[in-house]
Enzyme design. Structure first.
Site, PDB file in Angstrom:
ATOM      1  N   TYR A 190      10.945   4.179   1.370  1.00 29.68           N
ATOM      2  CA  TYR A 190      11.804   3.150   1.959  1.00 29.68           C
ATOM      3  C   TYR A 190      13.253   3.231   1.477  1.00 29.68           C
ATOM      4  O   TYR A 190      14.139   2.597   2.060  1.00 29.68           O
ATOM      5  CB  TYR A 190      11.235   1.754   1.707  1.00 29.68           C
ATOM      6  CG  TYR A 190      10.106   1.418   2.647  1.00 29.68           C
ATOM      7  CD1 TYR A 190      10.363   0.927   3.916  1.00 29.68           C
ATOM      8  CD2 TYR A 190       8.777   1.622   2.288  1.00 29.68           C
ATOM      9  CE1 TYR A 190       9.341   0.624   4.796  1.00 29.68           C
ATOM     10  CE2 TYR A 190       7.746   1.332   3.164  1.00 29.68           C
ATOM     11  CZ  TYR A 190       8.033   0.832   4.414  1.00 29.68           C
ATOM     12  OH  TYR A 190       7.018   0.546   5.287  1.00 29.68           O
TER      13      TYR A 190
ATOM     14  N   ASP B 131       0.806  -1.229   0.000  1.00 28.30           N
ATOM     15  CA  ASP B 131       0.000   0.000   0.000  1.00 28.30           C
ATOM     16  C   ASP B 131       0.835   1.273   0.000  1.00 28.30           C
ATOM     17  O   ASP B 131       0.307   2.369   0.046  1.00 28.30           O
ATOM     18  CB  ASP B 131      -0.952   0.005   1.206  1.00 28.30           C
ATOM     19  CG  ASP B 131      -0.206  -0.022   2.530  1.00 28.30           C
ATOM     20  OD1 ASP B 131       1.029  -0.161   2.529  1.00 28.30           O
ATOM     21  OD2 ASP B 131      -0.875   0.089   3.580  1.00 28.30           O
TER      22      ASP B 131
HETATM   23  C1  G6P Z   1       3.446   0.339   5.141  1.00 29.04           C
HETATM   24  C2  G6P Z   1       4.152  -0.658   4.285  1.00 29.04           C
HETATM   25  C3  G6P Z   1       3.929  -2.037   4.807  1.00 29.04           C
HETATM   26  C4  G6P Z   1       4.336  -2.127   6.254  1.00 29.04           C
HETATM   27  C5  G6P Z   1       3.681  -1.056   7.089  1.00 29.04           C
HETATM   28  C6  G6P Z   1       4.347  -1.035   8.446  1.00 29.04           C
HETATM   29  O1  G6P Z   1       2.072   0.197   5.019  1.00 29.04           O
HETATM   30  O2  G6P Z   1       3.777  -0.621   2.947  1.00 29.04           O
HETATM   31  O3  G6P Z   1       4.678  -2.936   4.042  1.00 29.04           O
HETATM   32  O4  G6P Z   1       4.004  -3.380   6.787  1.00 29.04           O
HETATM   33  O5  G6P Z   1       3.822   0.194   6.501  1.00 29.04           O
HETATM   34  O6  G6P Z   1       3.544  -0.477   9.389  1.00 29.04           O
HETATM   35  P1  G6P Z   1       3.840  -0.639  10.944  1.00 29.04           P
HETATM   36  O7  G6P Z   1       2.868   0.279  11.570  1.00 29.04           O
HETATM   37  O8  G6P Z   1       3.628  -2.101  11.283  1.00 29.04           O
HETATM   38  O9  G6P Z   1       5.254  -0.228  11.159  1.00 29.04           O
HETATM   39 MN    MN Z   2       4.694  -2.470   1.923  1.00 31.59          MN
END
Ligand code: G6P
Ligand code: MN
Length: 441
Positions: free
Chosen positions: A264, A169
């Protein structure tokens, strides 16, 4: 025609947002049956009971059940939404700390945090796909499981014909932020993007009149008019990690103004700045465990105890809508454009044809048909080639159990400065992940 959906990893903290969108859009998906499947009995039971009440009290007709038995869950399934996390966020936080202790990036998808997560998740996901091939071979799998870049490389290597779309996403979230910066409707913009998951660049942002907005964005960043973008993602805009990340993304664009970077890339282009910013005693994994995890399961318990979900609500955000939009495109053969991870097969003409890349594609009942990117410049190509070699060797290590392959993978990760650090981090990660990783010899 009616569709049965299965949430694999249904007990996940990422489920509620998807559950809400499925409830709201059930009719257009012909969704009549939903199964939450997870290996974690407590979590799937909490979310399963919650969902049953919530759906019923909001008038949903979907038949909901939950189970820890995959064979049962998969019978007659049409769609699987998959997001699993062997070792949970607990293991994520352990990995982060080991990496940070040695001064390297421990993020769960980039750096060696991603390597470790891949070693846990690849065997588990391949097992599930094997089951799908046996029990419901016609089902589509929409995969959100991380680290998506490495995992998609493993999936398409082992099951080249599998009906799997690996998605994320992040591109759509960043595109939403760009659209709102220009005061445009996201649907009126066409984005050209290439790279690998959590490792890519936008080359064009075309508006409804055919004008490319990227030069304008570049100018506004270079002139200092903006130093961040407003996030399109309701869930993350108050979260300091994402506030910093969106700012760093603009700072990267200023320093590398050719193309607009996926956020990223901060872990690869400015790893020193990222590591300096981290708190060894409280990492992202800790934050998620104490925040989202606690909030969600506490709310499930409260509703179950009260015997009613009438004063509870779920939020439908980008994450839920994106995966459901893709399911919709497959069901109704809309051939709408989404960013997905697919084998290159010539889309990037000067890059490994068999490598999995992340690019826009038109999605319909046949799956995803990627757009043509053409040649990419030397800088991005060089970064991608090293990263792709790292991903491939990580898959080699996970499939073969070769310690040497694991070590070479680690050394190919750009966040690792030398043999000594790489080997130390690898060995320490292996030690705390013995329960999850394949045996390395
Ligand atoms: C985004 C990335 C995902 C990831 C998430 C992490 O949505 O696209 O790949 O898992 O962020 O979120 P968090 O709140 O678990 O650090
Ligand atoms: Mn992701």
């Amino acid at each position: 025609m009616s569709n049965k959906f299965v949430m694999v990893g249904g007990g996940s903290t990422q489920s509620p947002g998807i559950l809400e969108v499925l409830r709201q859009r059930a009719e257009e998906l012909n969704l009549t049956e939903l199964v939450l499947y997870d290996i974690d009995e407590e979590r799937v039971s909490l979310l399963g009971q919650y969902t049953k009440m919530y759906y019923q009290e909001t008038g949903s007709k979907i038949k909901v059940s939950f189970t820890t038995n995959i064979d049962e869950a998969l019978v007659d399934a049409d769609f699987l939404f998959m997001q699993i996390r062997p070792g949970l966020n607990r293991q994520r936080a352990i990995d982060e700390k080991i990496c940070l202790k040695h001064g390297v990036v421990g993020q769960e998808t980039c750096g060696l945090g991603g390597f470790s997560f891949a070693m846990r998740v690849i065997p588990a996901v391949l097992e599930i796909i094997k089951k799908v091939k046996e029990i419901c071979p016609n089902a589509w799998i929409l995969n959100y499981t991380n680290p998506e870049a490495i995992l998609s490389e493993a999936i398409y290597r082992v099951f080249p014909e599998a009906k799997v779309l690996c998605i994320c996403d992040m591109p759509i979230s960043i595109e939403g932020a760009i659209a709102s910066y220009f005061n445009k409707d996201l649907r009126d913009l066409t984005f050209k993007y290439f790279g690998m998951n959590h490792f890519g660049w936008w080359t064009n942002i075309i508006d409804a009149d055919g004008t490319d907005l990227l030069p304008q964005l570049r100018e506004d960043v270079i002139s200092g008019k903006i130093d961040t973008l407003l996030q399109s993602n309701e869930e993350t805009k108050e979260d300091q990690y994402w506030i910093d990340t969106y700012r760093q993304m603009i700072s990267l664009f200023k320093r590398f103004p050719e193309y607009f970077p996926n956020c990223y890339l901060q872990y690869y282009l400015t790893p020193d700045e990222m590591v300096a910013h981290e708190d060894l005693n409280f990492t992202r994994g800790d934050y998620v465990m104490q925040g989202r995890e606690k909030r969600i399961y506490d709310e499930c318990r409260r509703v179950i105890d009260a015997g009613s979900a009438k004063d509870s609500s779920l939020h439908a955000g980008v994450h839920g809508n994106y995966i459901v939009d893709i399911a919709y495109a497959i069901i109704h053969n809309t051939r709408e454009r989404f960013t997905v991870n697919q084998k290159n097969h010539g889309a990037i003409s000067n890059f490994d044809s068999e490598a999995v890349i992340e690019v826009p594609a038109y999605v319909g009942s046949m799956g995803a048909e990627t757009i043509n990117i053409g040649e990419i410049p030397t800088f991005q190509k060089g970064l991608m080639e090293m990263q792709k070699a790292y991903e491939k060797m990580t898959v080699d290590a996970a499939l073969s159990g070769s310690y040497q392959a694991a070590l070479e993978a680690v050394l190919l990760n750009k966040t690792i400065p030398n043999y000594t650090v790489g080997k130390k981090v690898l060995d320490e990660l292996y030690e705390v992940n013995r329960e999850f990783w394949p045996i390395l010899i």
